[in-house]
Design a protein around this motif. Sequence first.
Motif, mmCIF file in Angstrom:
data_model
loop_
_atom_site.group_PDB
_atom_site.id
_atom_site.type_symbol
_atom_site.label_atom_id
_atom_site.label_comp_id
_atom_site.label_asym_id
_atom_site.label_seq_id
_atom_site.Cartn_x
_atom_site.Cartn_y
_atom_site.Cartn_z
ATOM 1 N N VAL A 240 4.749 92.427 -16.797
ATOM 2 C CA VAL A 240 4.949 92.771 -18.420
ATOM 3 C C VAL A 240 6.524 92.831 -18.685
ATOM 4 N N LEU A 241 7.276 92.827 -17.815
ATOM 5 C CA LEU A 241 8.695 92.585 -18.011
ATOM 6 C C LEU A 241 8.867 91.031 -18.275
ATOM 7 N N ASP A 242 10.042 90.723 -18.975
ATOM 8 C CA ASP A 242 10.588 89.548 -19.087
ATOM 9 C C ASP A 242 11.136 89.156 -17.695
ATOM 10 N N PHE A 243 11.079 87.888 -17.315
ATOM 11 C CA PHE A 243 11.457 87.740 -16.101
ATOM 12 C C PHE A 243 13.246 87.948 -15.609
ATOM 13 N N ALA A 244 13.681 88.140 -16.911
ATOM 14 C CA ALA A 244 15.119 88.316 -16.735
ATOM 15 C C ALA A 244 15.444 89.724 -16.023
ATOM 16 N N PHE A 245 14.421 90.653 -16.178
ATOM 17 C CA PHE A 245 14.416 91.860 -15.716
ATOM 18 C C PHE A 245 13.491 92.157 -14.423
ATOM 19 N N ASN A 246 12.897 90.821 -14.189
ATOM 20 C CA ASN A 246 11.788 90.969 -13.059
ATOM 21 C C ASN A 246 11.982 89.646 -12.129
ATOM 22 N N PRO A 247 13.053 89.661 -11.456
ATOM 23 C CA PRO A 247 13.303 88.384 -10.808
ATOM 24 C C PRO A 247 12.226 88.307 -9.663
ATOM 25 N N GLY A 248 11.956 89.302 -8.939
ATOM 26 C CA GLY A 248 11.099 89.602 -7.828
ATOM 27 C C GLY A 248 9.422 89.508 -8.336
ATOM 28 N N GLY A 249 9.103 89.123 -9.294
ATOM 29 C CA GLY A 249 7.682 89.040 -10.005
ATOM 30 C C GLY A 249 7.337 87.809 -10.312
ATOM 31 N N PRO A 250 5.984 87.481 -10.999
ATOM 32 C CA PRO A 250 5.516 86.344 -11.542
ATOM 33 C C PRO A 250 6.494 85.844 -12.741
ATOM 34 N N VAL A 251 6.830 84.558 -12.871
ATOM 35 C CA VAL A 251 7.614 84.224 -13.965
ATOM 36 C C VAL A 251 6.968 84.035 -15.298
ATOM 37 N N ASP A 252 7.298 85.096 -16.081
ATOM 38 C CA ASP A 252 7.059 85.117 -17.302
ATOM 39 C C ASP A 252 7.957 85.729 -18.334
ATOM 40 N N GLY A 253 8.391 84.873 -19.294
ATOM 41 C CA GLY A 253 9.497 85.027 -20.520
ATOM 42 C C GLY A 253 8.860 85.709 -21.542
ATOM 43 N N ASN A 254 9.524 85.961 -22.608
ATOM 44 C CA ASN A 254 8.936 86.874 -23.751
ATOM 45 C C ASN A 254 8.477 88.301 -23.320
ATOM 46 N N GLY A 255 9.156 88.769 -22.320
ATOM 47 C CA GLY A 255 8.579 90.238 -22.054
ATOM 48 C C GLY A 255 8.912 91.506 -22.374
ATOM 49 N N LEU A 256 8.896 92.431 -22.075
ATOM 50 C CA LEU A 256 9.329 93.779 -22.163
ATOM 51 C C LEU A 256 10.874 93.758 -21.576
ATOM 52 N N THR A 257 11.776 94.443 -22.328
ATOM 53 C CA THR A 257 12.989 94.872 -21.330
ATOM 54 C C THR A 257 12.579 96.150 -20.620
ATOM 55 N N SER A 258 13.490 96.326 -19.623
ATOM 56 C CA SER A 258 13.405 97.801 -18.857
ATOM 57 C C SER A 258 13.382 98.694 -19.634
ATOM 58 N N TYR A 259 14.281 98.928 -20.641
ATOM 59 C CA TYR A 259 14.566 99.939 -21.293
ATOM 60 C C TYR A 259 13.057 100.184 -22.404
ATOM 61 N N GLU A 260 12.588 99.176 -22.594
ATOM 62 C CA GLU A 260 11.246 99.357 -23.688
ATOM 63 C C GLU A 260 9.998 99.707 -22.665
ATOM 64 N N LEU A 261 10.139 99.098 -21.276
ATOM 65 C CA LEU A 261 9.036 99.594 -20.489
ATOM 66 C C LEU A 261 9.168 101.127 -20.112
ATOM 67 N N LEU A 262 10.113 101.222 -19.765
ATOM 68 C CA LEU A 262 10.356 102.679 -19.319
ATOM 69 C C LEU A 262 10.147 103.822 -20.636
ATOM 70 N N THR A 263 10.627 103.494 -21.697
ATOM 71 C CA THR A 263 10.329 104.448 -22.804
ATOM 72 C C THR A 263 8.917 104.436 -23.013
ATOM 73 N N MET A 264 8.122 103.465 -22.746
ATOM 74 C CA MET A 264 6.805 103.615 -23.107
ATOM 75 C C MET A 264 6.040 104.684 -22.122
ATOM 76 N N ILE A 265 6.475 104.347 -20.564
ATOM 77 C CA ILE A 265 5.465 104.905 -19.776
ATOM 78 C C ILE A 265 5.915 106.364 -19.550
ATOM 79 N N TYR A 266 7.241 106.658 -20.137
ATOM 80 C CA TYR A 266 7.557 108.284 -20.302
ATOM 81 C C TYR A 266 6.931 108.883 -21.459
ATOM 82 N N GLU A 267 6.626 108.141 -22.180
ATOM 83 C CA GLU A 267 6.001 108.598 -23.629
ATOM 84 C C GLU A 267 4.592 108.952 -22.919
ATOM 85 N N PHE A 268 3.685 107.914 -22.341
ATOM 86 C CA PHE A 268 2.631 108.010 -22.051
ATOM 87 C C PHE A 268 2.325 109.360 -21.151
#
Length: 312
Positions: A240-268
């Motif tokens: 779900v992270l952009d590959f720029a923030f996730n070099p050890g995961g499947p290669v997918d661009g146009n994803g969330l930044t680490s800040y966006e992901l952390l902000t969302m899961i904290y709110e959840f």
Amino acid sequence: MTENIYGNTPPLLGAKNLTSTKEYDTDVLIYGVPWEGACTWGDYTGCELGPKQIRLSSARYSTYLPELDHINVEDHLSLGDVGDVGIIPHDVPETMNRIEAFAEDLWKSGKFLVGMGGDHGITYPVVKGLTNTGKKVGIIHLDSHYDNMPHHEGDKFARSTPFMRLYETEGVRNESLIHTGIKGPRNKPETGKYAKDAGAVTLTINDIREQSDLKKYANEIYEMASKDVDVVYLTICSDVLDFAFNPGGPVDGNGLTSYELLTMIYEFAKRGLCGMDFVEVYPQQDFNQNSAHFVSTAVLYVLAGHIHGGHA
């Protein structure tokens, strides 16, 4: 060392080692599922090593987050690591049964669960174990992909299938299953239709990016997931992270930044989660283990939200 889970592998984030006891006397129970089933593309493999590398990487960190009101998670929650599910590499159905039984036993404790994958196929038996306790479940699914194919070359439990199995699970309310962050051409045309036909909700990366208030939108997502259910479960695929923030995961661009992901899961988590998993970390693909390191931060943000929401 007796405090290690095995070999040189420590418990996640300095947690208490609970591998030799059934007395789950901590607030949070951490476990790993070192499972990888069928590879769905080429030889892109290695996520069964995720739990070990995530734990090893976590040794670098405390549980203090100055950016979240200087919270130190371990001042509020005790952490326990129960070790890994015993999987059988050549026997997929039996491994799924083992994961389900292992998770069900942990869910019965009533504690907050943190799971580490492994591939995304593990989420189905983990949530099935939760429904076996009588809970009606809503799910926030953070991912680039639906992972809702009927099967992969006959394998009904492959990493591309868990949400089809969850659509079929009586204890899951499909209308409260929120596919969040979906994007990109590695999805198949039929997957969006499968989700719609099941009654699940699709929120694409554009739906997220077009919001002016990410925290408010995260709360709206939670409202959808929590409607007419007893508990809400969070599952995060690394891509779900952009590959720029996730070099050890499947290669997918146009994803969330680490800040966006952390902000969302904290709110959840502030609103109330029963547990979470983080899957699809590939140590073999990541020389610096950036993706494995990030899991510690993601877990801490969820636990901080759990505390700040008054659930601890």
